[in-house]
Design a protein around this motif. Sequence first.
Motif, PDB file in Angstrom:
ATOM      1  N   MET A 171       0.836  -1.204   0.000  1.00  0.00           N
ATOM      2  CA  MET A 171       0.000   0.000   0.000  1.00  0.00           C
ATOM      3  C   MET A 171       0.870   1.253   0.000  1.00  0.00           C
ATOM      4  O   MET A 171       0.552   2.249  -0.650  1.00  0.00           O
ATOM      5  CB  MET A 171      -0.913  -0.013   1.229  1.00  0.00           C
ATOM      6  N   MET A 174       1.950   2.632  -3.321  1.00  0.00           N
ATOM      7  CA  MET A 174       0.922   3.134  -4.239  1.00  0.00           C
ATOM      8  C   MET A 174       0.749   4.639  -4.132  1.00  0.00           C
ATOM      9  O   MET A 174       0.777   5.187  -3.042  1.00  0.00           O
ATOM     10  CB  MET A 174      -0.430   2.468  -3.912  1.00  0.00           C
ATOM     11  N   ASP A 175       0.515   5.272  -5.271  1.00  0.00           N
ATOM     12  CA  ASP A 175       0.216   6.702  -5.286  1.00  0.00           C
ATOM     13  C   ASP A 175      -1.300   6.878  -5.379  1.00  0.00           C
ATOM     14  O   ASP A 175      -1.925   6.428  -6.345  1.00  0.00           O
ATOM     15  CB  ASP A 175       0.900   7.361  -6.484  1.00  0.00           C
ATOM     16  N   ALA A 176      -1.877   7.531  -4.367  1.00  0.00           N
ATOM     17  CA  ALA A 176      -3.317   7.793  -4.400  1.00  0.00           C
ATOM     18  C   ALA A 176      -3.574   9.294  -4.260  1.00  0.00           C
ATOM     19  O   ALA A 176      -4.633   9.716  -3.790  1.00  0.00           O
ATOM     20  CB  ALA A 176      -4.014   7.018  -3.288  1.00  0.00           C
ATOM     21  N   ASP A 200      -5.260   4.487   4.104  1.00  0.00           N
ATOM     22  CA  ASP A 200      -5.690   3.197   3.562  1.00  0.00           C
ATOM     23  C   ASP A 200      -6.846   3.373   2.589  1.00  0.00           C
ATOM     24  O   ASP A 200      -6.849   2.823   1.479  1.00  0.00           O
ATOM     25  CB  ASP A 200      -6.151   2.262   4.693  1.00  0.00           C
ATOM     26  N   ASP A 202      -7.919   5.891   0.827  1.00  0.00           N
ATOM     27  CA  ASP A 202      -7.564   6.504  -0.459  1.00  0.00           C
ATOM     28  C   ASP A 202      -7.081   5.434  -1.440  1.00  0.00           C
ATOM     29  O   ASP A 202      -7.408   5.462  -2.633  1.00  0.00           O
ATOM     30  CB  ASP A 202      -6.456   7.543  -0.280  1.00  0.00           C
ATOM     31  N   ARG A 203      -6.314   4.494  -0.924  1.00  0.00           N
ATOM     32  CA  ARG A 203      -5.758   3.442  -1.776  1.00  0.00           C
ATOM     33  C   ARG A 203      -6.818   2.405  -2.151  1.00  0.00           C
ATOM     34  O   ARG A 203      -6.787   1.870  -3.269  1.00  0.00           O
ATOM     35  CB  ARG A 203      -4.537   2.820  -1.089  1.00  0.00           C
ATOM     36  N   ARG A 206      -8.510   4.127  -4.985  1.00  0.00           N
ATOM     37  CA  ARG A 206      -7.628   4.148  -6.169  1.00  0.00           C
ATOM     38  C   ARG A 206      -7.697   2.800  -6.902  1.00  0.00           C
ATOM     39  O   ARG A 206      -7.806   2.747  -8.126  1.00  0.00           O
ATOM     40  CB  ARG A 206      -6.194   4.460  -5.726  1.00  0.00           C
TER      41      ARG A 206
END
Length: 415
Positions: A171, A174-176, A200, A202-203, A206
């Motif tokens: 996680m 990852m870019d969110a 969390d 936001d991901r 995404r």
Amino acid sequence: MNQHTNPDREARNILIANDRGGYTIPTEGLYPYQWNWDSAITALGFAQFDLDRAWVEIETLFTGQWDNGMVPHILFHQQDEGYFPGPDVWGCNGPIPSSGIIQPPIAATMTRKIWEQDTAFGDARMKALFPKLRAWHRWIMKWRLDEFGAVCTTHPWEAGRDNAPDWDNSMARMDASDVGEYKRRDTSHVNSEDRPTKFDYDRYIRLVQIGRKAAWDQQKLLSLNPFRIADPTMTFTTLRAARDLLVISEQLGLAAEGLSTDIEKLEAGARSLWNEELGSFDARDAHTGEMSGSVSNASYLCWYAGVESDKMLERLKATLETVPYPVPSYDPEMPKFDARRYWRGPTWAFMNMMIGFGLQDLGHTEHANQLRKKTGDLISGFGFAEYFDPITGSPAGGKAFSWTAAVWLHWAGRA
């Protein structure tokens, strides 16, 4: 601690109150739809007092099965404007508005238990469901295996253990940042300290956006999805489902090509999740090969899958002796343990039941009984919460929860 004086009646009343006519919501307000693995557990509860209703629960779940065999993790039977992310966010084309991911495939196992209980009508209903269960299993074998034969989760919601520490490293990569604005529902219903963080969430969103952009094309998502983790939950539940489907097919004389081969492949996959350094089954990032270094309650589902482990049994004995209300969703000795935050520490009654099924099946009767009694004490003492603090027993998350009621009726409340 408030003693629940008649938990049998209370548990039945919860299932009846959460029944929406053919499917059951997990709890009023917080979760207004049909969730995949919740339904499978809930059906076991109904089977204790209404076998027909138990079958209907599973049958309704499979009315949402996609043409390719996938059974989604949420079926949006009725629109509820307050829930996010709803069907408009997922953008799926199934027979019923739904999400675009699955959940651990426990339906075959729970349906087998209902079938074995229903000597009058079970065979006919199982024969009707069997091709659908097989089609879902084939879909998982086609799209979710890693190179070792372990089953991957492609979204934390898919494994059902949303914010487990198992996913933290993946996680974090990852870019969110451009996920946009949204309003969560869970934190307005229950204490935000008990839920996944905004980082969390936001991901999670995404990953939904990535899936939708690919129109949920699994071939495309193999390369597009940054989150692909070989997971004990998915691997152990899929292996157990394959074993149960094989038994059902043999007893009813149904065709089951490939199931024995699947079992062998999944057994190898399960073994590949053993982290020798950790001394536990663990999750592994399928993109990088990195192990998570996480002892979770899913690590203890090995017996449920028919996989024996002396080291896990030693670990379980220690947990039963040292944790007041086991099995915690994350080992209390580990640095990220949080007694109340969702899958980072709390105890979940339905996971205990599945661990207990496995222990019983492989002859660890004493430990199965010990876990069942401790889970029964937890529910009768603290009520039918979504999950519980493993140290104090205090209830967390949603209340009057369907699967906790089902666990009491089928397993924990039995002397």
